[in-house]
Design an enzyme around this catalytic site. Sequence first.
Site, PDB file in Angstrom:
ATOM      1  N   LYS A 178      47.554  22.775   6.657  1.00 22.81           N
ATOM      2  CA  LYS A 178      47.360  23.214   8.203  1.00 22.81           C
ATOM      3  C   LYS A 178      48.620  22.794   8.747  1.00 22.81           C
ATOM      4  O   LYS A 178      49.026  23.331   9.726  1.00 22.81           O
ATOM      5  CB  LYS A 178      46.223  22.217   8.644  1.00 22.81           C
ATOM      6  CG  LYS A 178      44.879  22.795   8.306  1.00 22.81           C
ATOM      7  CD  LYS A 178      43.580  22.168   9.068  1.00 22.81           C
ATOM      8  CE  LYS A 178      42.346  22.883   8.714  1.00 22.81           C
ATOM      9  NZ  LYS A 178      42.043  22.740   7.250  1.00 22.81           N
TER      10      LYS A 178
HETATM   11  C1  LIG Z   1      41.303  23.779   6.576  1.00 25.90           C
HETATM   12  C2  LIG Z   1      41.235  23.643   5.098  1.00 25.90           C
HETATM   13  C3  LIG Z   1      40.680  24.885   4.361  1.00 25.90           C
HETATM   14  C4  LIG Z   1      39.868  25.714   5.149  1.00 25.90           C
HETATM   15  O1  LIG Z   1      40.656  26.748   5.815  1.00 25.90           O
HETATM   16  P1  LIG Z   1      40.296  27.571   6.596  1.00 25.90           P
HETATM   17  O2  LIG Z   1      41.391  28.423   7.456  1.00 25.90           O
HETATM   18  O3  LIG Z   1      39.493  26.937   7.845  1.00 25.90           O
HETATM   19  O4  LIG Z   1      39.248  28.630   6.023  1.00 25.90           O
HETATM   20  C5  LIG Z   1      40.681  24.639   2.994  1.00 25.90           C
HETATM   21  N1  LIG Z   1      41.277  23.754   2.250  1.00 25.90           N
HETATM   22  C6  LIG Z   1      41.870  22.663   3.106  1.00 25.90           C
HETATM   23  C7  LIG Z   1      42.466  21.589   2.087  1.00 25.90           C
HETATM   24  C8  LIG Z   1      41.760  22.551   4.431  1.00 25.90           C
HETATM   25  O5  LIG Z   1      42.366  21.576   5.133  1.00 25.90           O
END
Ligand SMILES: *Cc1c(COP(=O)(O)O)cnc(C)c1O
Length: 501
Positions: A116
Site C-alpha cells: 500500500k
Molecule cells: C491490501 C493488500 C492486498 C489486497 O490488495 P487489493 O488491491 O485490495 O486487491 C494484498 N496483500 C496485502 C499485503 C495487502 O496489504
Amino acid sequence: MNYNSTRNKNTVVSASQAIAQGISDEGGLFVPQELPKYSFDDIKTLATMDYRGRAKKILADFLTDFTEEEINESVDAAYTAEKFGSENPAPISYIQCGDTNMSVLELWHGPTSAFKDMALQILPHLLTKSVKKTYNGKEAVILVATSGDTGKAALEGFKDVNGTKIMVFYPLNGVSPMQKRQMATQQGNNVNVVAIKGNFDDAQTGVKKIFTNKEIKDKLAENNMLFSSANSINWGRLLPQIVYYFSAYCDMLNEGKIKDGEKVNVAVPTGNFGNILASFYAMNMGLPVNKFICASNSNNVLTDFIKTGTYDKKRHFYTTISPSMDILVSSNLERLLYHLTDGDDKRVAKWMNQLSTEGSYTVDDDVKAKIDELFFGGFCDDENTKKTIGDLYKNENYLCDTHTAVAVNVYNQYVAQTGDKTPSIIASTASPYKFAKSVLSAVSDETLPNDEFAMVDELAAVTKCPVPAPLAALKDAQERFSFNCEVSEMPQVVLNGLSIK
Ligand SMILES: *Cc1c(COP(=O)(O)O)cnc(C)c1O
C-alpha cells in the site's frame, strides 16, 4: 482527460476533482473517460527511464489538470531511495521453479513493509494539490478505518504533509501485535491514532457516519477544513499502481528476461481488486498481457465470480493468515464491470444495487465471455498457504509472506491446469516479517516464541533474510498513542482531535 462515475455517465469531473472527492455523490467510482495508448516504441522509451521517470510520464497522461511541476514534485517526494531502500522502489526477484519462470515483483520495500506504500506515499501529494485546485485553501482531514495495513501506510504517507491532518481508527483487538505497534508508535505532528472497542466493521461504519454527518461537516467548514478519504476506491490510489506493472515489464526487457513485445501473465493476491485492476488498465494502455490470475484466500467470492459470473457475498466470512484479503465486497470490481460493459452505467448501477439489496448479482453473457478470455480465478486456504511458503523457501530459497504465497499457489494451479509457460509477474504485497508468526511456523518446526519480536528475530536467524529496518526499529520505539474509545464516542473524538468545539 476527464472522469465519469461508474453509476452515472452524466457525472463528469476533472482528475483533481476525482481525487479530492474520492467517490461520486451517487456512490459510483470515478473512471477515466479514455485511456492513453502506448505503442511498443513508447514502452521501449519508458524502459530507458528510471522508476520516477516512468511514473512522471504515466501520471502526466492521466492527471491532465496538473502542471508538469506538480507531477514531478509529487513523484520525487514519494519514491525516494531513503523511503524505499533503493532507487527502484519495486525490484524483481527472478525465481526458476521447475520449468516455469516467476518474476516476483516486490512491492513492499516502502516505509510500512506492505504494497500500500506504493500508492499511499504519493497520494498525499496528489490529494493536497487536488484540494488546492478545487477547494482552494482548505485543510484536508483524512479519516481512516483500518484492519491493519491501510492505516499504517496512510499515517506514514500523510505524516507532516502540510495542509492535512489524519486520524486512524482501528479495532482494539482486531489487528496483529506488529500492526498495533506500528500505529501506536507513529511519528508526525498531524497524526492521531485511536483504538475503538468494536470490530473492523464498527470502525468502518463509524467513520462513514462521521463523513456524512452534516453537523460535523458544517463545523469543519467553519474551521476551513474538509473531510477527504485515502481508501482504495480513490483514483489517486489506483493510478500509481499502474506504474509498477509498466516498470516491471521494462525491467524484464532490460534484463533480457523477455523479448520485445512478448506477453506476460500477471498473478495478484486480491482483496479489494485494486492491485489487479491496475494491471488491467496497463494492458488496455498497451502493456502485452496474456492472462490475469486473480488469487484469493478462503474468502473466495472472486474465484466463484470469475468461474460462474455470479457475485454472491452471502457466505461465511473467514479470518485467515492473509488478513488483508479477508474481504467479501471487493469494491474496485465495479470499475472492471464498467469497462467490460463499454461504460454501461445503467447496468453497473443495477448490479451494485442488487448487491446491496439482495447480496448478489449475475453478469450477462457478454461480460462473462470477456472475463473468461482474460481472467483465471483460484483460491488457497491457510494450510496450503503455509505449505507454499515452506516449499518455496526449501526448494528455491525464497521467503515470501502469506499474501504473496496465496498468489504463488494459485499461479501454480493455473500452470498445472493450462500448461501455460508464459513468463509471469507475481505481485508480492508484504514483507514476510509483517506476518512473522505464520511465516515462521511455515519454515520451522521448532516451538514458536511468544513475543512478536522474538519471532522476528527467530525468523531472521533461521532464514538469514534481512529484517526491514522500519520493522526492526519498532522494538525500541516509544509508544505515543494508547487512547481507546467506545464506537459511540467517535464523532466527539474527531472534533476533539481537531480542537473544534
Ligand atoms: C491490501 C493488500 C492486498 C489486497 O490488495 P487489493 O488491491 O485490495 O486487491 C494484498 N496483500 C496485502 C499485503 C495487502 O496489504
